[in-house]
Design a protein around this motif. Structure first.
Motif, PDB file in Angstrom:
ATOM      1  N   PHE A 112       6.817  27.531   6.814  1.00 35.59           N
ATOM      2  CA  PHE A 112       5.370  27.079   6.589  1.00 35.59           C
ATOM      3  C   PHE A 112       4.468  27.364   5.271  1.00 35.59           C
ATOM      4  O   PHE A 112       4.723  28.496   5.041  1.00 35.59           O
ATOM      5  CB  PHE A 112       4.530  27.635   7.893  1.00 35.59           C
ATOM      6  CG  PHE A 112       5.282  27.178   9.135  1.00 35.59           C
ATOM      7  CD1 PHE A 112       4.961  26.098   9.789  1.00 35.59           C
ATOM      8  CD2 PHE A 112       6.401  28.050   9.939  1.00 35.59           C
ATOM      9  CE1 PHE A 112       5.359  25.656  10.888  1.00 35.59           C
ATOM     10  CE2 PHE A 112       6.896  27.729  11.002  1.00 35.59           C
ATOM     11  CZ  PHE A 112       6.398  26.308  11.552  1.00 35.59           C
ATOM     12  N   THR A 113       3.888  26.238   5.174  1.00 38.91           N
ATOM     13  CA  THR A 113       2.747  26.644   3.920  1.00 38.91           C
ATOM     14  C   THR A 113       1.597  26.930   4.325  1.00 38.91           C
ATOM     15  O   THR A 113       1.263  26.054   5.347  1.00 38.91           O
ATOM     16  CB  THR A 113       2.928  25.298   3.086  1.00 38.91           C
ATOM     17  OG1 THR A 113       4.184  25.036   2.465  1.00 38.91           O
ATOM     18  CG2 THR A 113       1.949  25.492   1.875  1.00 38.91           C
ATOM     19  N   ALA A 114       0.929  27.865   4.162  1.00 42.37           N
ATOM     20  CA  ALA A 114      -0.404  28.378   4.744  1.00 42.37           C
ATOM     21  C   ALA A 114      -1.237  28.722   3.643  1.00 42.37           C
ATOM     22  O   ALA A 114      -1.130  29.256   2.708  1.00 42.37           O
ATOM     23  CB  ALA A 114      -0.280  29.537   5.872  1.00 42.37           C
ATOM     24  N   SER A 115      -2.709  28.297   3.827  1.00 44.28           N
ATOM     25  CA  SER A 115      -3.666  28.741   2.693  1.00 44.28           C
ATOM     26  C   SER A 115      -4.873  29.083   3.598  1.00 44.28           C
ATOM     27  O   SER A 115      -5.354  28.209   4.355  1.00 44.28           O
ATOM     28  CB  SER A 115      -3.615  27.645   1.581  1.00 44.28           C
ATOM     29  OG  SER A 115      -4.240  26.250   2.335  1.00 44.28           O
ATOM     30  N   GLY A 116      -5.735  29.840   2.664  1.00 46.34           N
ATOM     31  CA  GLY A 116      -7.024  30.184   3.354  1.00 46.34           C
ATOM     32  C   GLY A 116      -7.646  31.182   2.290  1.00 46.34           C
ATOM     33  O   GLY A 116      -7.222  31.351   1.301  1.00 46.34           O
ATOM     34  N   ALA A 117      -8.959  31.507   2.656  1.00 44.58           N
ATOM     35  CA  ALA A 117      -9.687  32.320   2.036  1.00 44.58           C
ATOM     36  C   ALA A 117     -10.706  33.101   2.954  1.00 44.58           C
ATOM     37  O   ALA A 117     -10.759  32.650   4.091  1.00 44.58           O
ATOM     38  CB  ALA A 117     -10.738  31.728   1.080  1.00 44.58           C
TER      39      ALA A 117
END
Length: 182
Positions: A88-93
């Motif tokens: 899975f590709t996940a991104s966040g801040a």
């Protein structure tokens, strides 16, 4: 027209010209750099797929997922065509942590998913925190991917580790949905 009105109009025209030329310059730079940036990110993702599942020979195209962090997944296969797992590709801040983009492996049956390794495409924790989250959280987790290792977020970069934990948990949930589980 009064002299002060002419002065204000002149300043306004100059500021508009500066703004327009700045926008044109940014657009030109983006036209030339965006493809190179996208190609670099694709190369890094392909390398990451092989880190998450070392036996990866090939993988399916991206499958879009709608989540808070998770945006897509790829199914990885070995040379014999056997499924290794989903990445899975996940991104966040979060707070002081800038945009972090990771790959997360999940495999197994929907009834008992197995967490896989985590790979950074972009580490949004900067400076010493970036090193701490890698050395004190991600590396120990990757040595023994488990719920226990995932929950140990007190590593000196707790905000970043907590963000990564949230991404991994959402990837696990997305895996269950993709496999037809709960």
């Amino acid at each position: 027209m009064s002299p002060s009105t002419r002065k204000y109009l002149k300043v306004g025209v100059i500021l508009c010209a500066i703004g327009a030329s700045s926008a044109a310059l940014i657009t030109c730079v983006n036209v030339f750099t965006a493809p190179a940036i996208a190609a670099h990110e694709a190369e890094k993702k392909e390398a990451g797929l092989k880190v998450v599942y070392e036996a990866t020979d090939h993988y399916d195209a991206d499958v879009a997922v709608s989540g808070e962090y998770v945006s897509a997944y790829n199914v990885c296969y070995d040379a014999d065509g056997d499924e290794l797992g989903y990445v899975f590709t996940a991104s966040g801040a979060s707070g002081v942590v800038k945009t972090t983009k990771i790959l997360v492996g999940v495999s197994g049956e929907a009834a008992a998913p197995v967490l896989g390794k985590v790979y950074f495409i972009t580490n949004g924790a900067t400076g010493a925190y970036g090193i701490k989250v890698e050395n004190n959280y991600v590396d120990p987790y990757n040595n023994d991917p488990s719920e226990t290792a995932l929950g140990n977020v007190t590593c000196g970069a707790t905000v970043a580790a907590t963000l990564i934990r949230s991404m991994v948990l959402e990837a696990k949930s997305s895996y269950l949905s993709a496999k037809g589980g709960a």
